[in-house]
Scaffold this active site. Structure first.
Site, PDB file in Angstrom:
ATOM      1  N   THR A   8      55.226  42.728  41.631  1.00 47.20           N
ATOM      2  CA  THR A   8      54.612  43.958  42.116  1.00 47.20           C
ATOM      3  C   THR A   8      53.131  43.703  42.323  1.00 47.20           C
ATOM      4  O   THR A   8      52.494  43.035  41.515  1.00 47.20           O
ATOM      5  CB  THR A   8      54.800  45.077  41.064  1.00 47.20           C
ATOM      6  OG1 THR A   8      56.196  45.220  40.801  1.00 47.20           O
ATOM      7  CG2 THR A   8      54.218  46.391  41.543  1.00 47.20           C
ATOM      8  N   CYS A  96      28.114  18.320  43.519  1.00 48.77           N
ATOM      9  CA  CYS A  96      29.306  17.515  43.813  1.00 48.77           C
ATOM     10  C   CYS A  96      29.307  16.188  43.072  1.00 48.77           C
ATOM     11  O   CYS A  96      30.280  15.442  43.141  1.00 48.77           O
ATOM     12  CB  CYS A  96      29.437  17.276  45.308  1.00 48.77           C
ATOM     13  SG  CYS A  96      28.021  16.466  46.020  1.00 48.77           S
TER      14      CYS A  96
END
Length: 158
Positions: A8, A96
């Site tokens: 749901t 990074c």
């Protein structure tokens, strides 16, 4: 499932996320200006309080919530250890390359010499950041850099 998705939809969560995004969007311009002002203060104080500290990204090219500096003569992993002991969360290198022991390939591509890149430090600011946080961060970084210099005999590095 008779050709239907199971589960749901979280209607309350969807409505709540929508409301949170609306509030964030409404205050975005003011919040960016507030954080930029704090970032500018942090940069100014770091450059004047930390020996051999230089800005990596010029103001016109930086985002408001990130400060990236390089501190000559400092090994950033040792610096991060001392900062963590004082409760200041920071990162070395670029996002990074975080956690890598080699200088960031991003900093190398930007033309930052390896000698400077080894002392790279990235600090982030956000919606909870205050002027008191800026003052504490500058004190902690300056003290940690001075401690590392005193231990390695590199005081006065330019």
């Amino acid at each position: 499932e008779r050709d239907r998705r199971s589960g749901t939809h979280n209607v309350a969560g969807i409505v709540g996320a929508t409301a949170a995004l609306a509030v964030t969007h409404a205050s975005r311009t003011e919040e960016i200006a507030r954080i930029k002002k704090l970032r500018d203060a942090l940069i100014q104080e770091l450059l004047s309080s930390v020996e051999s500290c230089s800005l990596t990204v010029e103001d016109g090219q930086a985002v408001p919530g990130i400060v990236h500096v390089c501190i000559a003569g400092i090994e950033n992993e040792a610096l991060l250890y001392l900062l963590d002991e004082q409760g200041l969360c920071a990162s070395a290198a670029s996002a990074c390359a975080s956690g890598a022991m080699e200088p960031s390939h991003v900093l190398a591509a930007m033309g930052v010499p390896k000698s400077r890149a080894m002392g790279a430090l990235r600090l982030s600011l956000g919606h909870t950041t205050t002027q008191q946080d800026i003052e504490a961060a500058v004190r902690i970084v300056a003290d940690a850099a001075a401690t590392l210099r005193s231990r390695s005999g590199t005081a006065g590095v330019r």
